[in-house]
Design a protein around this motif. Sequence first.
Motif, PDB file in Angstrom:
ATOM      1  N   ILE A  35       0.824  -1.218   0.000  1.00 14.34           N
ATOM      2  CA  ILE A  35       0.000   0.000   0.000  1.00 14.34           C
ATOM      3  C   ILE A  35       0.852   1.258   0.000  1.00 14.34           C
ATOM      4  CG2 ILE A  35      -2.024  -1.037   1.097  1.00 14.34           C
ATOM      5  CD1 ILE A  35      -0.988   0.220   3.747  1.00 14.34           C
ATOM      6  N   LEU A  36       2.120   1.108  -0.368  1.00 15.50           N
ATOM      7  CA  LEU A  36       3.058   2.229  -0.253  1.00 15.50           C
ATOM      8  C   LEU A  36       2.569   3.477  -0.982  1.00 15.50           C
ATOM      9  CD1 LEU A  36       5.717   3.098   0.935  1.00 15.50           C
ATOM     10  CD2 LEU A  36       6.871   2.231  -1.092  1.00 15.50           C
ATOM     11  N   ASP A  37       1.979   3.303  -2.156  1.00 21.36           N
ATOM     12  CA  ASP A  37       1.546   4.484  -2.900  1.00 21.36           C
ATOM     13  C   ASP A  37       0.037   4.667  -2.882  1.00 21.36           C
ATOM     14  OD1 ASP A  37       3.948   5.809  -3.820  1.00 21.36           O
ATOM     15  OD2 ASP A  37       4.366   3.907  -4.800  1.00 21.36           O
ATOM     16  N   LYS A  38      -0.611   4.029  -1.921  1.00 22.07           N
ATOM     17  CA  LYS A  38      -2.044   4.259  -1.748  1.00 22.07           C
ATOM     18  C   LYS A  38      -2.236   5.266  -0.626  1.00 22.07           C
ATOM     19  CE  LYS A  38      -3.928   0.356  -3.916  1.00 22.07           C
ATOM     20  NZ  LYS A  38      -3.164  -0.884  -3.755  1.00 22.07           N
ATOM     21  N   PHE A  39      -3.366   5.938  -0.648  1.00 22.17           N
ATOM     22  CA  PHE A  39      -3.635   6.902   0.412  1.00 22.17           C
ATOM     23  C   PHE A  39      -3.831   6.191   1.737  1.00 22.17           C
ATOM     24  CE2 PHE A  39      -4.744   9.375  -3.334  1.00 22.17           C
ATOM     25  CZ  PHE A  39      -4.016  10.516  -3.065  1.00 22.17           C
ATOM     26  N   LEU A  40      -3.317   6.804   2.769  1.00 22.46           N
ATOM     27  CA  LEU A  40      -3.447   6.201   4.097  1.00 22.46           C
ATOM     28  C   LEU A  40      -4.924   6.164   4.475  1.00 22.46           C
ATOM     29  CD1 LEU A  40      -1.804   5.078   6.439  1.00 22.46           C
ATOM     30  CD2 LEU A  40      -1.802   7.352   7.427  1.00 22.46           C
ATOM     31  N   GLY A  41      -5.631   7.205   4.095  1.00 24.47           N
ATOM     32  CA  GLY A  41      -7.086   7.257   4.264  1.00 24.47           C
ATOM     33  C   GLY A  41      -7.531   6.855   5.647  1.00 24.47           C
ATOM     34  N   ASP A  42      -8.515   5.974   5.695  1.00 32.04           N
ATOM     35  CA  ASP A  42      -9.049   5.583   6.998  1.00 32.04           C
ATOM     36  C   ASP A  42      -8.490   4.236   7.428  1.00 32.04           C
ATOM     37  OD1 ASP A  42     -10.264   4.296   4.994  1.00 32.04           O
ATOM     38  OD2 ASP A  42     -12.305   4.902   5.489  1.00 32.04           O
ATOM     39  N   SER A  43      -7.248   3.990   7.088  1.00 32.09           N
ATOM     40  CA  SER A  43      -6.676   2.697   7.469  1.00 32.09           C
ATOM     41  C   SER A  43      -6.627   2.587   8.990  1.00 32.09           C
ATOM     42  CB  SER A  43      -5.287   2.530   6.869  1.00 32.09           C
ATOM     43  OG  SER A  43      -4.482   3.603   7.257  1.00 32.09           O
ATOM     44  N   SER A  44      -6.541   1.360   9.436  1.00 28.40           N
ATOM     45  CA  SER A  44      -6.743   1.085  10.859  1.00 28.40           C
ATOM     46  C   SER A  44      -5.631   1.644  11.722  1.00 28.40           C
ATOM     47  CB  SER A  44      -6.825  -0.418  11.065  1.00 28.40           C
ATOM     48  OG  SER A  44      -5.548  -0.964  10.826  1.00 28.40           O
ATOM     49  N   ARG A  45      -5.923   1.699  12.995  1.00 30.80           N
ATOM     50  CA  ARG A  45      -4.933   2.188  13.953  1.00 30.80           C
ATOM     51  C   ARG A  45      -3.716   1.277  13.970  1.00 30.80           C
ATOM     52  NH1 ARG A  45      -6.806   2.253  19.499  1.00 30.80           N
ATOM     53  NH2 ARG A  45      -4.686   2.884  19.916  1.00 30.80           N
ATOM     54  N   LEU A  46      -3.963   0.012  13.667  1.00 34.44           N
ATOM     55  CA  LEU A  46      -2.841  -0.931  13.658  1.00 34.44           C
ATOM     56  C   LEU A  46      -1.811  -0.522  12.619  1.00 34.44           C
ATOM     57  CD1 LEU A  46      -4.625  -4.406  13.898  1.00 34.44           C
ATOM     58  CD2 LEU A  46      -3.583  -3.042  15.704  1.00 34.44           C
ATOM     59  N   VAL A  47      -2.312  -0.239  11.416  1.00 32.40           N
ATOM     60  CA  VAL A  47      -1.399   0.118  10.334  1.00 32.40           C
ATOM     61  C   VAL A  47      -0.680   1.415  10.672  1.00 32.40           C
ATOM     62  CG1 VAL A  47      -1.233   0.697   7.897  1.00 32.40           C
ATOM     63  CG2 VAL A  47      -2.848  -1.043   8.648  1.00 32.40           C
ATOM     64  N   ARG A  48      -1.448   2.398  11.157  1.00 27.37           N
ATOM     65  CA  ARG A  48      -0.843   3.684  11.515  1.00 27.37           C
ATOM     66  C   ARG A  48       0.243   3.508  12.569  1.00 27.37           C
ATOM     67  NH1 ARG A  48      -4.177   8.612  10.699  1.00 27.37           N
ATOM     68  NH2 ARG A  48      -5.640   8.041   9.076  1.00 27.37           N
ATOM     69  N   GLY A  49      -0.077   2.702  13.568  1.00 30.56           N
ATOM     70  CA  GLY A  49       0.882   2.456  14.634  1.00 30.56           C
ATOM     71  C   GLY A  49       2.163   1.836  14.085  1.00 30.56           C
ATOM     72  N   ARG A  50       1.977   0.873  13.190  1.00 32.05           N
ATOM     73  CA  ARG A  50       3.147   0.196  12.626  1.00 32.05           C
ATOM     74  C   ARG A  50       4.018   1.171  11.846  1.00 32.05           C
ATOM     75  NH1 ARG A  50       0.179  -4.348  10.542  1.00 32.05           N
ATOM     76  NH2 ARG A  50       0.777  -3.707   8.454  1.00 32.05           N
ATOM     77  N   ILE A  51       3.343   2.003  11.038  1.00 31.03           N
ATOM     78  CA  ILE A  51       4.109   2.966  10.227  1.00 31.03           C
ATOM     79  C   ILE A  51       4.879   3.925  11.134  1.00 31.03           C
ATOM     80  CG2 ILE A  51       3.942   4.849   8.563  1.00 31.03           C
ATOM     81  CD1 ILE A  51       1.463   3.474   7.438  1.00 31.03           C
ATOM     82  N   ALA A  52       4.152   4.509  12.090  1.00 28.68           N
ATOM     83  CA  ALA A  52       4.767   5.509  12.963  1.00 28.68           C
ATOM     84  C   ALA A  52       5.944   4.912  13.720  1.00 28.68           C
ATOM     85  CB  ALA A  52       3.730   6.057  13.941  1.00 28.68           C
ATOM     86  N   TRP A  53       5.725   3.752  14.248  1.00 31.39           N
ATOM     87  CA  TRP A  53       6.766   3.093  15.025  1.00 31.39           C
ATOM     88  C   TRP A  53       8.003   2.806  14.179  1.00 31.39           C
ATOM     89  CZ3 TRP A  53       8.396   2.174  19.675  1.00 31.39           C
ATOM     90  CH2 TRP A  53       9.293   1.147  19.891  1.00 31.39           C
ATOM     91  N   SER A  54       7.762   2.312  12.965  1.00 28.54           N
ATOM     92  CA  SER A  54       8.889   1.962  12.100  1.00 28.54           C
ATOM     93  C   SER A  54       9.703   3.195  11.729  1.00 28.54           C
ATOM     94  CB  SER A  54       8.394   1.281  10.823  1.00 28.54           C
ATOM     95  OG  SER A  54       7.559   0.202  11.154  1.00 28.54           O
TER      96      SER A  54
END
Lengths: 257, 274
Positions: free
Chosen positions: B150-169
């Motif tokens: 999903i690298l070039d897809k909009f983050l949009g309303d993706s779940s908190r899990l995905v957001r957390g993973r991205i931020a943490w990484s």
Amino acid sequence: MLTLWRHRQVLRMLVLRDLQRQYTKFRLGYLWTIIEPLGMSIVLWFVFSMLLGPRKLGLQPYLLFLSVAILPWWWFTKGIAQMSGVFRKNKGELRISLLPTELWVLRILLVTMMEFILSLPVIIVAVILTRDVPGPLIVLFPLGIALQFVLMYGLGLLIASYAVVIPDLARIVRIAMRALFYLTPVLYSITNIPEHIRPYATLNPLVAPLGLYRVGWWPDEHESYLHYGISLVLCLVIFGVGWWAFKRHEPRILKEA
Amino acid sequence: MPHVPLTPDLGAVVSFEGAGVRLPKLNRRKVGRSRNRLKRIRGDVARDEIWFVRDATFSLQPGEALAIVGHLNSGRDQLLRLAAGTLIADEGTVRRSVPIVPLVGLGGALGGSYTVRQNIYLLGSLLGMTQAEIVERLPGIVERADVGKILDKFLGDSSRLVRGRIAWSIAMATQAPAFAISQALTVGQPSFQQQCWEIVEERHAAGVSFLVVSDKPSELKRFCDRAILIDEGRVLADTTVEDALDRLKDIPPPKDQVHFVIDDDDDDDDAELI
């Protein structure tokens, strides 16, 4: 100004992204940047030139005269209006950002400036319609942009800082902007103002940038370079005051997040 | 980073000396049957300032992992933000010798209208990475956050899990010498959390310092060397993790301080020409 240079990469990214977001949001995308000011210029031109008859308002050709000032005014009003909410809107970023806080003010300033630059084809359209090609003094046009940038940066910092302490400032700014529109030679020329009050009119810091934009077409609009001097000093003073206010309120601004 | 001044010759990573910070807070008072109509409409809102941290004195030494033990709303997160410099103390001083990356509500800085790649660049820059560093570390971030598809897809309303993973990484990719972590490890599946802890432990062993806020005693016990006990903004003790957690049990959690928040989705800053 140092921030601008040191963090140019981040800023470029933020600005490009903001523009991209705006242009993907609406179906006509970029065209809105042209249509909005062009439409406004035509409406005002119609009212003041056609309906009210050829009075001594502004200089001729009036459509061109109007659009050359409407575009920068649009930049000014759009940018300044967003300043009062800038720190509130960027809460999430402020909480963790290790970058300088003024970055968010600069971002709005640059996004609206880019929109202004992208809307310049409106002037080209007006030039074609009126067949009035500018003279050599058009080289002063970028100087007008620079001056307006400094002015808006200072004013933006000032408003953004105090809006955090006084939420009501957003409303006050809105009224002030309306008043300023009529007090600034946008619809009319500085030479339309009676001679005995003209010195007071030049105390408006917007007079110099607007004059610099117009000087390519109407070199004799300003009789004295003193106007520019006063206005330049004012822009710098406003910048100084804005910076001081911002530094003073920075701890408070960070508490917003 | 002009707004986060560093004191390179400070012995500690960060040092608090009588630091305190007060935050504005709107409190909605009981309206009652006021005869004053205006008051009834306004709901009599008081603009108060509350000390979230008061007179805090402690320091974090290089290579240490320090737990901030306290209840919710005890001023823990504010303490972390003071350490990182994203909040400026109203009294006392907070000095730091190295940049400290704050992981406090990281997800809040991710924008749904940006693509995942753009978000990585954005958050990476906010946390102090240069463009070149981000380019270089991008593959690592993508792999760790598992967002290759999903690298070039909009983050949009993706779940908190995905957001957390991205931020943490992204945060870990900064390779900063110190981190201030608040609840960041509570997002994601257990396997991802496990992975995060392993990274943290690895970094800790390599001499990176940590300030940690967590509601899970087991995490603090496993990971931290020392603890600060905090209640209502005051540092009560500088002690071992076990002792701090034991003493926390005797402190009543703060009463639900429901404070009045004005939602502002207002359009105050819409520009009009005339």
